[in-house]
Design an enzyme around this catalytic site. Sequence first.
Site: not given
Ligand code: SAH
Length: 196
Positions: A52
């Site tokens: 993000s």
């Molecule tokens: N906080 C992260 C941004 C992540 S983007 C950072 O600082 O880099 C959102 C993430 O959520 C993705 O990696 C995706 O794979 C994950 N995601 C989506 N659905 C999910 C679920 N049900 N359980 C765990 N992770 C999930």
Amino acid sequence: MVDRQLRSRGIDDDCVLRAMGEVPRELFLPEDVRGDAYRDGAVPIGAGQTMSQPWIVACMTMLAEPAPGMRALEVGTGSGYGAAVLSRCCGEVVTIERHAELAERARALLAELGYANVEVRAGDGSRGAPDRAPFDSILVTAVAEDEPPPALREQLRSGGVLLCPVRRDGAEQLMRFRDGEEQAVVPVRFVPLVAE
Ligand code: SAH
């Protein structure tokens, strides 16, 4: 980044500003996109996912009302960057990522950089981490359809904050939930929350 993107746009929590200044955002990115680490937007991290925008990370961390000794859950570890920032302002962080390779990379990097109060789990975060509940705050970094997963509300302590982007009628908003009340914070774009 801290002055131009955060302080001037309403981020006023000292611990969050310090953490955003300290955590090396570029190290959480693949080498070919490190030059974009401090720009005012999301950055690709592999597996079709993104890290993000700095302001969103800071905003969510601030709204989670972090405090020493508090236990937070993050759903969507991605690169591990958000968990690293959050870990600087609270006692412990449990973070869950459904892509096993992203979880593994984040776990190794967080350990190497010394973020010892972060536990990375691979799996479906929409089920939360019942063995570690209740949490003081829960942050979801992927967008849910209509409502946050019910298990997450159940694992929140009374008075705790759940931050979750929600898609309703085609529009995505970051929402704050507390004690059965909800409040829209800001329009956002996130990758989808994929429940298994
Ligand atoms: N906080 C992260 C941004 C992540 S983007 C950072 O600082 O880099 C959102 C993430 O959520 C993705 O990696 C995706 O794979 C994950 N995601 C989506 N659905 C999910 C679920 N049900 N359980 C765990 N992770 C999930």
